[in-house]
Design a protein around this motif. Structure first.
Motif, short mmCIF file in Angstrom:
data_model
loop_
_atom_site.label_atom_id
_atom_site.label_comp_id
_atom_site.label_asym_id
_atom_site.label_seq_id
_atom_site.Cartn_x
_atom_site.Cartn_y
_atom_site.Cartn_z
N LEU A 1 0.80 -1.22 0.00
CA LEU A 1 0.00 0.00 0.00
C LEU A 1 0.84 1.27 0.00
N GLN A 2 2.08 1.18 0.53
CA GLN A 2 2.93 2.37 0.54
C GLN A 2 3.31 2.81 -0.88
N SER A 3 3.21 1.88 -1.85
CA SER A 3 3.66 2.19 -3.21
C SER A 3 2.51 2.57 -4.15
N VAL A 4 1.26 2.57 -3.68
CA VAL A 4 0.17 2.91 -4.59
C VAL A 4 0.19 4.41 -4.90
N PRO A 5 -0.14 4.79 -6.14
CA PRO A 5 -0.06 6.22 -6.53
C PRO A 5 -1.29 7.01 -6.06
N VAL A 6 -1.51 7.01 -4.75
CA VAL A 6 -2.73 7.59 -4.21
C VAL A 6 -2.83 9.09 -4.48
N LYS A 7 -1.69 9.77 -4.67
CA LYS A 7 -1.73 11.22 -4.85
C LYS A 7 -2.16 11.64 -6.24
N LEU A 8 -2.26 10.67 -7.17
CA LEU A 8 -2.73 11.02 -8.51
C LEU A 8 -4.20 11.39 -8.52
N VAL A 9 -4.94 10.90 -7.53
CA VAL A 9 -6.39 11.16 -7.45
C VAL A 9 -6.67 11.88 -6.14
N SER A 10 -7.51 12.89 -6.16
CA SER A 10 -7.80 13.65 -4.94
C SER A 10 -8.51 12.78 -3.91
N GLU A 11 -8.27 13.11 -2.62
CA GLU A 11 -8.93 12.36 -1.55
C GLU A 11 -10.46 12.49 -1.66
N LYS A 12 -10.93 13.65 -2.08
CA LYS A 12 -12.38 13.86 -2.23
C LYS A 12 -12.97 12.87 -3.22
N LEU A 13 -12.27 12.66 -4.35
CA LEU A 13 -12.76 11.74 -5.38
C LEU A 13 -12.67 10.28 -4.92
N ILE A 14 -11.61 9.96 -4.21
CA ILE A 14 -11.45 8.60 -3.69
C ILE A 14 -12.58 8.25 -2.74
N ARG A 15 -12.89 9.17 -1.84
CA ARG A 15 -13.94 8.91 -0.86
C ARG A 15 -15.33 8.96 -1.51
N LYS A 16 -15.52 9.86 -2.45
CA LYS A 16 -16.83 10.00 -3.11
C LYS A 16 -17.22 8.70 -3.82
N HIS A 17 -16.27 8.11 -4.55
CA HIS A 17 -16.59 6.93 -5.37
C HIS A 17 -16.10 5.62 -4.75
N HIS A 18 -15.46 5.71 -3.59
CA HIS A 18 -14.98 4.50 -2.90
C HIS A 18 -14.07 3.69 -3.82
N ILE A 19 -13.00 4.33 -4.27
CA ILE A 19 -12.05 3.72 -5.20
C ILE A 19 -10.64 3.96 -4.69
N LEU A 20 -9.67 3.26 -5.30
CA LEU A 20 -8.27 3.47 -4.93
C LEU A 20 -7.39 3.19 -6.15
N PRO A 21 -6.59 4.19 -6.58
CA PRO A 21 -5.63 3.90 -7.65
C PRO A 21 -4.56 2.94 -7.12
N VAL A 22 -4.34 1.82 -7.81
CA VAL A 22 -3.40 0.82 -7.27
C VAL A 22 -2.07 0.79 -8.02
N TYR A 23 -2.10 1.04 -9.34
CA TYR A 23 -0.81 1.22 -10.03
C TYR A 23 -1.01 1.90 -11.38
N LYS A 24 0.10 2.48 -11.86
CA LYS A 24 0.10 3.22 -13.11
C LYS A 24 1.09 2.56 -14.06
N ARG A 25 0.63 2.33 -15.28
CA ARG A 25 1.51 1.74 -16.30
C ARG A 25 1.40 2.59 -17.55
N GLY A 26 2.47 3.32 -17.84
CA GLY A 26 2.41 4.25 -18.97
C GLY A 26 1.37 5.30 -18.73
N ASN A 27 0.44 5.44 -19.68
CA ASN A 27 -0.64 6.42 -19.51
C ASN A 27 -1.93 5.76 -19.03
N ARG A 28 -1.81 4.56 -18.47
CA ARG A 28 -2.99 3.84 -17.95
C ARG A 28 -2.94 3.80 -16.42
N LEU A 29 -4.06 4.12 -15.81
CA LEU A 29 -4.18 4.09 -14.35
C LEU A 29 -5.22 3.04 -13.99
N PHE A 30 -4.80 2.07 -13.14
CA PHE A 30 -5.69 0.98 -12.75
C PHE A 30 -6.35 1.32 -11.40
#
Length: 570
Positions: A77-106
């Motif tokens: 969890l320390q390595s997830v790119p959490v700062k790419l998405v705002s905390e407001k959006l993460i909490r609003k949609h109950h999601i978590l960015p887990v990794y980025k590959r090129g221009n794709r965000l999972f």
């Protein structure tokens, strides 16, 4: 109308749940409508309210929607790119960015139908987004952990009002040489203040800052267990440690020997928190440990500490006697100081002269004369006790009885009309008598001075949000110490872990062995009885040992069998 719309929206997953027998059509419609009314996703309602297994739902959704399934336990969890998405959006949609590959965000989600989340994240990040299905309960914990970890990073502190916190040394302010501007850098100041504030908010007892060859680790001790709270870049470790040394009035140029200091943080007009600070030179720099000394811990009230009614009565009777000794025993971190100060708060009044000698004073209390012992200056526990006895005391508290001289003065004080409270380091109450004899105190002095001995431990409390009934084979209960006749009515609990707790536990409760010195016990001490004989006599007189007290807490649903094994197993 909304019910039909919801049924269409979740039609595929709903049909799967019905076909698998997890829902019937009527309960599915009710669940959909309830989720709409509560403004939560259907999956969140199914898992959190209806207690349907989250892994089963995620697996079915993965098959139905053709999305990959990921076990979040396998993610660092320390390595997830959490700062790419705002905390407001993460909490609003109950999601978590887990990794980025090129221009794709999972994006990890438990709801495969939340297409709006993908669109909003794509708009904010300018990256192509893809859903990955995860379990709802694990996603809850992962979101909180990731956001907390990100919250302690250097770059997030600029918007916080952390520069103007009233922080001073707990010692007298003395002139000090000018220090390097490195330790006064605004980001370093903010980061250190943020760590201290986070620790207070989380209710932790200690902060560990540990430099290693390639890593700098910050850990918190919460409910007796250490866990990693942050991992700042290792190249700023010296600046962070130097900042703490300046705050606690240590010599920042001295890195070869341990040092002690103190920090006072004024949170409001009526509340201040003290930190006891110690440095120790290690292979890759100085390790710093801060003990958080919160006076509110001693104002909980005796009812909240975990005493059984008869144990509480025995303690209250002992501390209200005009003279004699009450001893509290247990390992470091078992809550002895809180027990003593809870007792002193009960006794604290204008009619009584109360003095304490401690190394150091951990909790400051208005109306009590508190002394920090200082062996280097010649102020030992024994010297402080001698001074107290010349100052017309009613009640004396000695932080710890460590040697014969201190023990001897404390015993004499208890015999000459003073109430004495103190601590020792022994495993249980009966062994405390043997420890005093080994120190050189004569048995006849012990029986005339000691009124009560209390051994204690701290066990973690089960979280009320996620505790669940547990079932073990009969032999497990019997080996644990339960009696066969108790088993039919026995109901014990375990835990799952949730967003409200730390691994299934939240808070701690005391486990006590409260042993009054009865006439029979006095006779046994005078005969030179050993600890085993005293334990047997104490048990025959109705005193629960630590293990029995712990099992009682298990029966009451307060903690788990595993936790009692951890804190009471010899």
């Amino acid at each position: 109308m909304s019910s039909v719309a919801s049924d269409l929206q979740f039609g595929g997953l709903t049909r799967c749940l019905i076909s698998q027998g997890l829902l019937d059509e009527e309960s599915a419609q009710i669940a959909i409508q309830t989720a709409l009314d509560k403004k939560v996703s259907l999956i969140s309602h199914l898992v959190n309210d209806l207690k349907i297994d989250s892994k089963t739902i995620a697996s079915l959704a993965s098959t139905e929607f053709g999305l990959p399934f990921l076990d979040l336990d396998a993610i660092e969890l320390q390595s997830v790119p959490v700062k790419l998405v705002s905390e407001k959006l993460i909490r609003k949609h109950h999601i978590l960015p887990v990794y980025k590959r090129g221009n794709r965000l999972f994006i990890a989600t438990s709801d495969p139908t939340n297409f709006q989340a993908l669109d909003e994240v794509k708009f904010q990040t300018r990256l192509n987004t893809e859903n990955i299905l995860v379990e709802e309960d694990k996603l809850n914990k992962a979101i909180e952990s990731s956001l907390e970890a990100a919250d302690t990073s250097m770059t997030d502190l600029l918007d916080e009002d952390l520069d103007n916190i009233d922080i001073s040394s707990g010692e007298d302010e003395l002139p000090q040489e000018d220090t390097s501007s490195d330790v006064d850098d605004a980001p370093i100041v903010r980061f250190v203040n943020k760590i201290l504030l986070d620790a207070i908010k989380k209710g932790v007892s200690d902060i560990h800052l540990e430099p290693f060859e390639k890593k700098f680790r910050i850990r918190f001790r919460g409910d007796g267990i250490l866990y990693e709270a942050a991992s700042p870049p290792s190249n700023i470790s010296n600046r962070i440690i130097s900042r703490l040394k300046v705050m606690s009035k240590m010599d920042i140029a001295e890195r070869r020997v341990p040092q002690d200091g103190r920090i006072k943080m004024q949170l409001s007009r009526n509340r201040a928190i003290d930190f006891r600070v110690n440095t120790c030179p290690t292979l890759f720099g100085e390790k710093v440990v801060l003990r958080i000394l919160d006076p509110t811990n001693a104002q909980l009230g005796i009812e909240k500490l975990g005493f059984e009614p008869e144990q509480q009565k025995l303690l209250l009777d002992a501390i209200h006697k005009p003279y004699g000794m009450v001893l509290v025993t247990g390992p470091t971190g078992s809550g002895k100081t809180v027990s003593l100060y809870t007792s002193l708060n009960i006794l604290n009044s204008t009619e009584r002269n109360i003095s304490t000698a401690e190394d150091p004073v951990e909790i400051t209390v208005e109306g009590i004369n508190q002394v920090n012992v200082n062996p280097k200056a010649g102020l030992s526990f024994a010297e402080a006790l001698k001074a107290f006895l010349r100052q017309d005391p009613d009640i004396i508290m000695v932080g710890e009885i460590r040697d014969l001289e201190t023990a001897g003065i404390a015993v004499k004080a208890a015999q000459t009309g003073h109430l004495v409270l103190s601590t020792l380091h022994t495993n249980d109450a009966p062994q405390t008598i043997n420890r005093l004899v080994q120190m050189g105190i004569e048995p006849f002095n012990i029986v005339s001075a000691v009124n009560l001995i209390m051994a204690q431990r701290l066990a973690r409390r089960l979280c009320e949000h996620c505790k669940k009934p547990a079932d073990y084979p009969e032999n497990v209960y019997l080996e644990a110490g339960f009696k066969k006749e108790e088993l039919p009515e026995l109901k014990i609990y375990s835990h799952d872990g949730c967003e409200h707790c730390n691994g299934g536990y939240k808070g701690r409760v005391g486990i006590y062995q409260v042993m009054p010195i009865s006439e029979n016990m006095r006779a046994l001490i005078l005969r030179g009885g050993n600890a085993m004989e005293m334990a047997e006599l104490s048990k025959s007189e109705g005193t629960n040992d630590l293990r029995t007290s712990g099992l009682l807490k298990v029966k009451q649903g307060i903690t788990t069998l595993e936790e009692i094994d951890r804190v009471t197993k010899e």
